[in-house]
Design a protein around this motif. Structure first.
Motif, short mmCIF file in Angstrom:
data_model
loop_
_atom_site.label_atom_id
_atom_site.label_comp_id
_atom_site.label_asym_id
_atom_site.label_seq_id
_atom_site.Cartn_x
_atom_site.Cartn_y
_atom_site.Cartn_z
N GLU A 282 38.91 -32.80 53.80
CA GLU A 282 38.72 -32.39 51.85
C GLU A 282 39.68 -32.65 51.04
OE1 GLU A 282 34.86 -30.09 51.24
OE2 GLU A 282 36.09 -29.32 53.39
N CYS A 283 40.06 -33.74 49.59
CA CYS A 283 40.97 -33.44 49.24
C CYS A 283 41.38 -31.95 48.32
CB CYS A 283 40.87 -35.04 48.35
SG CYS A 283 40.34 -36.64 48.56
N ALA A 284 40.32 -31.90 47.74
CA ALA A 284 41.10 -29.97 47.52
C ALA A 284 41.26 -29.25 48.18
CB ALA A 284 39.53 -29.58 46.36
N LYS A 285 40.87 -29.45 49.79
CA LYS A 285 41.29 -28.04 49.76
C LYS A 285 42.53 -28.98 50.57
CE LYS A 285 36.61 -26.45 52.18
NZ LYS A 285 35.71 -26.09 53.04
N LEU A 286 42.87 -30.40 51.12
CA LEU A 286 44.39 -29.74 51.59
C LEU A 286 44.59 -29.80 50.30
CD1 LEU A 286 43.19 -33.69 53.16
CD2 LEU A 286 44.82 -31.88 53.93
N TYR A 287 45.17 -30.71 49.12
CA TYR A 287 46.00 -30.24 47.94
C TYR A 287 46.27 -28.84 47.60
CZ TYR A 287 47.20 -30.82 43.12
OH TYR A 287 48.32 -29.95 41.67
N LYS A 338 47.52 -51.40 61.51
CA LYS A 338 46.30 -51.78 60.64
C LYS A 338 44.45 -50.30 60.49
CE LYS A 338 45.76 -56.20 63.04
NZ LYS A 338 44.85 -57.63 63.61
N VAL A 339 45.79 -49.32 60.08
CA VAL A 339 44.91 -48.03 59.79
C VAL A 339 44.67 -47.90 58.22
CG1 VAL A 339 45.29 -45.66 59.70
CG2 VAL A 339 45.05 -46.61 61.32
N VAL A 340 43.82 -48.07 58.00
CA VAL A 340 44.22 -47.70 55.97
C VAL A 340 43.28 -46.16 55.80
CG1 VAL A 340 42.77 -48.51 54.60
CG2 VAL A 340 42.58 -50.31 55.91
N ALA A 341 43.63 -46.18 55.09
CA ALA A 341 43.32 -44.32 53.98
C ALA A 341 43.43 -44.64 53.46
CB ALA A 341 44.63 -43.67 54.35
N GLN A 342 42.50 -44.15 52.30
CA GLN A 342 41.94 -44.41 51.13
C GLN A 342 40.83 -43.38 51.53
OE1 GLN A 342 38.79 -47.77 52.88
NE2 GLN A 342 38.72 -47.70 50.42
N ARG A 343 41.01 -42.63 49.52
CA ARG A 343 40.32 -41.50 49.14
C ARG A 343 38.25 -42.61 48.27
NH1 ARG A 343 42.71 -36.57 45.42
NH2 ARG A 343 41.05 -35.63 45.04
N GLN A 344 37.05 -41.16 48.97
CA GLN A 344 36.06 -41.55 49.18
C GLN A 344 35.33 -40.53 48.08
OE1 GLN A 344 34.52 -43.58 51.94
NE2 GLN A 344 35.94 -45.58 51.13
N GLY A 345 34.58 -40.49 47.24
CA GLY A 345 33.89 -38.99 46.85
C GLY A 345 34.81 -37.34 46.73
N GLY A 346 36.10 -37.93 46.91
CA GLY A 346 36.83 -36.33 47.28
C GLY A 346 37.07 -35.99 48.36
N ARG A 347 36.83 -37.25 49.37
CA ARG A 347 37.33 -36.91 51.51
C ARG A 347 37.94 -38.57 50.99
NH1 ARG A 347 34.12 -33.59 49.36
NH2 ARG A 347 32.30 -32.50 51.11
N LEU A 348 39.21 -37.87 52.45
CA LEU A 348 40.18 -38.81 52.69
C LEU A 348 39.80 -39.21 53.90
CD1 LEU A 348 42.63 -39.70 52.02
CD2 LEU A 348 44.12 -38.34 53.51
N VAL A 349 38.98 -40.52 53.76
CA VAL A 349 39.20 -41.47 55.26
C VAL A 349 40.25 -42.21 55.25
CG1 VAL A 349 37.37 -43.13 55.87
CG2 VAL A 349 36.76 -41.54 53.94
N ILE A 350 39.97 -41.66 57.07
CA ILE A 350 41.81 -42.63 57.70
C ILE A 350 41.05 -43.23 58.67
CG2 ILE A 350 43.65 -42.48 58.15
CD1 ILE A 350 44.95 -40.04 57.35
N ARG A 351 41.38 -44.67 58.73
CA ARG A 351 40.29 -45.24 59.68
C ARG A 351 40.99 -46.29 60.55
NH1 ARG A 351 34.53 -45.65 56.12
NH2 ARG A 351 35.76 -47.20 55.03
N GLN A 352 40.44 -47.28 61.42
CA GLN A 352 41.41 -48.54 61.43
C GLN A 352 40.56 -49.59 60.29
OE1 GLN A 352 42.45 -50.85 63.96
NE2 GLN A 352 43.05 -48.73 65.04
N GLY A 353 41.24 -50.37 60.17
CA GLY A 353 40.90 -51.46 58.97
C GLY A 353 40.09 -52.15 60.02
#
Length: 353
Positions: A282-287, A338-353
Motif C-alpha cells: 500500500e503506497c500510503a503506508k509505505l510513504y 525483466k521485473v516491472v514496478a508500477q502503481r495501480q489504484g494506490g498499490r505498488l505492484v512489482i512483478r515479472q513483466g
C-alpha cells in the motif's frame, strides 16, 4: 621464548575463529571449543561428534599463506581437521603450475585435504567480479565435496578499507559501506579471521617463518580498480589526511554494518504492516515509513519478484521509490531481470513483466 609478535597475532586470530566454529558446530556439547574432554566424555555418557573440517582458501600470497600456517598450527590442538584449497583461475600463463606449488606448500604444512581447483572465469560484471564469482562457486563446491564446516579467507584490515572505499565510490548506501562480514555465506561458511590485522602483519609472519609467498601481478596491475585504489588511492588519502585512514575505514565498516543490520530488521518487521489483505504493497503506508526502511522493503520486493540482487542498484530503487513519494501518473519502471514496478489504484505492484 614465544613466537614472533606477528606469528602470535595471526595464531590468536585463527584460534578465536576456530573456537567459534567449534561452538557453532556443536553448541550443546560439554566443553565445546575447549579442546579437552569433559567428565561426561570420559565416563562414556557423551559421544563426541566427528571432528569438523576447516579449509583455508589459499592463493599462495602472504595473507593466505599466513592464514594456512596459523590454521595448521592451531587446528590440531582443538581437535579440528584442517585442509586447504587453491583456485586456479587460468588467467595467467603457468597458473596450473603455480597452483600445484601452492598445494605442495599446503601439504608441507600438514593440511589434508589439499587440492587445486581449476575454474573458467566468465565476463559478467567485469573481470574482478567474474573471477570472484568463479572462485566462490569453486570454494562452495569444495566445501560440499569434502563436508567442510567452514572456509577461512585471508582478507585483512587493508582489504576491508579498500572495500569500503569502493562501496563509497559506487554510492550504493550504508550496506555497501559495511564492507566484508567476519562471518558470511550459507550457514556462516566463510570466516575472515584477519579483518582486524593489517597486511604487513601477515607478510611479516610469513617472512619470520620462512614461508615462500607469491605476489600476484594482477594486484599491481593498474587495469584493475582495486589495484589502483591500493597503490594510488589509499596512499593519496594517507598523504592528505595522515596515517590511520585504513583503521578509520575499518571502523566505519563495522559501524555501518551495525546500522545496516538494525535497519534491515526494522524493514523486516514493518513489511507486514504495509501490505493489504491480498499481500500487495500500500503506497500510503509505505510513504509514512522512513526512507531507509521503505527502500529496503522495495528492494526486497523487487528481488522476490525476480530481480537479480547483484544487478539491482540504488538508482533502480530510487526510481521505484518515486512511485511512492513523487507520484505524478508516471508509467512503469523497468528493473533488472525483466521485473516491472508500477502503481495501480494506490498499490505498488512489482512483478515479472
Amino acid at each position: 621464548m614465544g613466537p614472533h609478535p606477528a606469528v602470535a597475532a595471526i595464531r590468536l586470530a585463527v584460534r578465536r575463529v576456530l573456537h567459534d566454529i567449534l561452538t557453532d558446530h556443536n553448541p550443546d556439547s560439554p566443553g565445546a571449543g575447549s579442546g579437552s574432554q569433559s567428565a561426561g566424555d570420559r565416563s562414556g555418557t557423551y559421544e563426541r561428534p566427528p571432528s569438523p573440517l576447516v579449509l583455508v582458501a589459499c592463493s599462495g600470497g602472504a595473507d593466505s599463506m599466513a592464514l594456512a600456517s596459523a590454521l595448521a598450527f592451531e587446528a590440531p590442538k582443538l581437535g579440528i581437521r584442517a585442509g586447504g584449497i587453491t583456485v586456479d583461475h587460468g588467467l595467467q600463463p603457468g597458473s596450473d603450475l603455480r597452483a600445484a606449488e601452492v598445494v605442495l606448500r599446503l601439504r608441507e604444512l600438514g593440511l589434508d585435504p589439499a587440492e587445486s581447483v581449476a575454474v573458467t572465469v566468465g565476463r559478467g560484471g567485469g573481470p574482478e567480479a567474474a573471477a570472484r564469482d568463479a572462485r566462490y562457486a569453486a570454494l562452495d563446491a569444495a566445501a560440499e565435496r569434502h563436508g567442510a564446516t567452514a572456509i577461512l579467507l585471508g582478507h585483512t584490515r587493508d582489504d576491508q578499507a579498500e572495500t569500503v572505499l569502493l562501496g563509497l565510490a559506487r554510492g550504493s548506501g550504508i550496506r555497501s559501506l559495511s564492507g566484508m562480514a567476519a562471518v558470511s555465506g550459507a550457514g556462516g561458511r566463510y570466516r575472515r579471521p584477519f579483518l582486524q590485522l593489517d597486511r604487513q602483519t601477515a607478510r611479516k609472519a610469513c617472512m619470520v617463518q620462512s614461508l615462500p609467498v607469491w605476489d600476484d601481478p594482477h594486484n599491481a596491475d593498474p587495469a584493475y580498480t582495486r589495484s589502483r585504489l591500493r597503490h594510488e588511492g589509499l596512499p593519496a588519502l594517507e598523504k592528505a589526511l595522515g596515517k590511520g585512514v585504513v583503521e578509520a575505514l575499518a571502523r566505519t565498516a563495522q559501524l555501518s554494518r551495525d546500522d545496516a543490520d538494525a535497519l534491515d530488521a526494522w524493514a523486516s518487521q514493518a513489511e507486514a504492516s504495509v501490505r493489504d489483505a491480498t499481500g500487495r504493497l500500500e503506497c500510503a503506508k509505505l510513504y509514512a515509513l522512513p526512507p531507509a526502511v521503505r527502500r529496503r522493503i522495495l528492494r526486497r520486493a523487487a528481488i522476490e519478484a525476480g530481480a537479480p540482487a547483484g544487478s539491482l542498484f540504488a538508482r533502480h530503487i530510487e526510481e521505484v521509490d518515486r512511485l511512492i513519494t513523487g507520484w505524478r501518473g508516471q508509467g512503469a519502471i523497468n528493473l533488472p531481470g525483466k521485473v516491472v514496478a508500477q502503481r495501480q489504484g494506490g498499490r505498488l505492484v512489482i512483478r515479472q513483466g
